[in-house]
Design an enzyme around this catalytic site. Sequence first.
Site, short mmCIF file in Angstrom:
data_model
loop_
_atom_site.label_atom_id
_atom_site.label_comp_id
_atom_site.label_asym_id
_atom_site.label_seq_id
_atom_site.Cartn_x
_atom_site.Cartn_y
_atom_site.Cartn_z
N TYR A 72 0.83 -1.21 0.00
CA TYR A 72 0.00 0.00 0.00
C TYR A 72 0.86 1.26 0.00
CZ TYR A 72 -3.87 3.14 0.92
OH TYR A 72 -4.80 4.14 0.80
N PHE A 117 -6.40 21.24 -24.02
CA PHE A 117 -7.18 20.03 -24.28
C PHE A 117 -8.52 20.10 -23.52
CE2 PHE A 117 -8.32 15.53 -23.48
CZ PHE A 117 -8.55 15.19 -24.78
N ASP A 118 -9.53 19.39 -24.02
CA ASP A 118 -10.90 19.46 -23.46
C ASP A 118 -10.96 19.25 -21.95
OD1 ASP A 118 -10.91 18.96 -26.14
OD2 ASP A 118 -12.48 17.46 -26.08
N ASP A 132 1.31 20.39 -19.92
CA ASP A 132 0.49 19.19 -20.11
C ASP A 132 1.29 18.31 -21.06
OD1 ASP A 132 -1.22 17.28 -21.08
OD2 ASP A 132 -2.88 18.63 -21.47
N ALA A 159 1.37 15.02 -22.06
CA ALA A 159 0.91 13.72 -22.57
C ALA A 159 1.77 13.21 -23.72
CB ALA A 159 -0.55 13.82 -23.00
N LYS A 198 -0.41 8.01 -23.16
CA LYS A 198 0.14 8.39 -24.47
C LYS A 198 1.64 8.07 -24.48
CE LYS A 198 -3.74 11.08 -24.25
NZ LYS A 198 -4.61 11.08 -23.06
N HIS A 247 -20.95 14.57 -27.09
CA HIS A 247 -20.42 13.74 -28.18
C HIS A 247 -20.33 12.26 -27.83
CE1 HIS A 247 -17.02 15.12 -25.80
NE2 HIS A 247 -16.33 14.09 -26.20
N1 F0G Z 1 -4.06 16.30 -22.10
C1 F0G Z 1 -4.03 15.98 -23.40
C2 F0G Z 1 -3.21 16.80 -24.34
C3 F0G Z 1 -4.77 14.89 -23.87
O1 F0G Z 1 -4.75 14.59 -25.17
C4 F0G Z 1 -5.52 14.13 -22.94
C5 F0G Z 1 -6.32 12.99 -23.39
C6 F0G Z 1 -5.51 14.49 -21.59
C7 F0G Z 1 -4.76 15.60 -21.20
C8 F0G Z 1 -6.30 13.75 -20.57
O2 F0G Z 1 -5.68 12.55 -20.29
O3 F0G Z 1 -7.33 10.81 -21.02
O4 F0G Z 1 -5.44 10.27 -19.46
O5 F0G Z 1 -7.36 11.62 -18.69
N2 F0G Z 1 -6.55 12.73 -24.61
C9 F0G Z 1 -7.24 11.57 -25.14
C10 F0G Z 1 -7.39 11.72 -26.64
C11 F0G Z 1 -8.51 11.23 -24.47
O6 F0G Z 1 -8.09 10.88 -27.24
O7 F0G Z 1 -6.80 12.63 -27.22
P1 F0G Z 1 -6.52 11.24 -19.84
#
Ligand code: F0G
Length: 457
Positions: free
Chosen positions: A72, A124-125, A214, A216, A257, A449
């Site tokens: 843990y 990102f969204d 960010d 990724a 990613k 979506h």
């Molecule tokens: N930042 C970026 C640039 C991303 O592309 C994503 C996720 C996230 C943050 C969030 O990360 O999914 O691990 O919570 N992108 C995916 C996509 C979902 O299809 O582009 P997560």
Amino acid sequence: MELPFAESFRIKMVEPIRRTTRAEREQFIREAKFNLFNLKSANVFIDLLTDSGTGAMSDRQWSEMMLGDESYAGASSFFKFRDAIRDIMGFEYVLPCHQGRAAENVLFSVLVKEGHLVPGNSHFDTTKGHIEFRKAKAVDCTIDEAFDTTLAHPFKGNIDLVKLEKVLAENGDRVPFIIFTITCNSSGGQPVSLANMKAVRQLADKYGKKIVMDSARFAENAYFIKVREDGCQNKSIREIVKEMFSYADAITMSAKKDAIVNIGGFIAMRDKDLFDKASVFEIIYEGYITYGGLAGRDLNAIARGLYEATEFDYLETRVRQVEYLGNKLMAMGIPIQQPVGGHAIFVDAKRFLPNVRKEEFVAQTLAVHLYVEAGVRGVEIGAILADRDPVTRENRYPELELMRLAIPRRVYTNNHMDVVAAGLKNIWDRRSTIKTGFKIVREAPIMRHFTVELEKI
Ligand code: F0G
């Protein structure tokens, strides 16, 4: 004869995928209410919905899975994970999280407050979502060149220094940090240059602001710096990664990613005080600070994945596959975001289907046609994703209607890319006959979506 380029891996485990008939696909997509998220993956031949969590782990990563320490607290897996991040990225303090948006949630719980402005490059969204959820605002300072898909600018992820300085000069007291998304997913997997990071760091220092990255797709960003930025050709990917992160105070990471794992993420930072504050939210939302919602084996696989993703040969194989598809499409005259990004091809749907009205969801129409034509699943980045205006409830129509074809890491061969290209070419050849799209028959109040239901017009 010059030897051709070939992948820097060979395959020792395979997963069968099934071809379907056009008649079957017409039925499946009708049953899915023309929403590609509703398809069963078994009915998709080539799945380019996302490159997130869909990569193939290496034999070394799988062997690391067997060595996971599932204690843990204080598991050896945590230290392996932390040391890999210290070594590759150069941050002292690390908090594991279950994925990227969880890292955003924990970090922004400390840093983002109501009324704040968070400038960045096409957030990102989920990043935008976590900012807006806290009644703050994401301010897009991306360079204008990023919005012209025909312009081959090498660093379309860059921040416009004039736009950024305006925000800092006019509303600096409301800015908690500047965020760089590397590579920038929303503008097409486009990289940020070292020169731009350095210049933004200088502005941040002038106004006393933090920089969050960010990260990724940080390794793909480093690859583009190496091959595109003046003076970087002789630097190693790891040297470039170190320099990129030397301009950041903290990072959020979706390990799904560029750590090539199926689940995971983390926050890394330099400041002990920030780490202590974030640890409180970490424990509430994610779990104890040495596992953060992940199993020990996941932490091991991430540590190994970070080393693999920062090897030049891996990155060259990866990005060249995306380029391979992009070059094929461009040779056919198909309009895509140029230059080709690191993880995906973005097809310009308005230029592909000029006869479909924007009110009938152009990129979605193209994505449905591609599935029926070839069993390929892409994703709409257009008016359905852009959702309704929260106040007027009117549909928002973004400047660009894109269909994203995201390529999973180390999963498909270039033969699969040939199928994707041929499928699109067949639609391209009959594009003048495609005049109608879809209307929405059911939708959720936000993030529609994922569950939207459509009908043919
Ligand atoms: N930042 C970026 C640039 C991303 O592309 C994503 C996720 C996230 C943050 C969030 O990360 O999914 O691990 O919570 N992108 C995916 C996509 C979902 O299809 O582009 P997560």
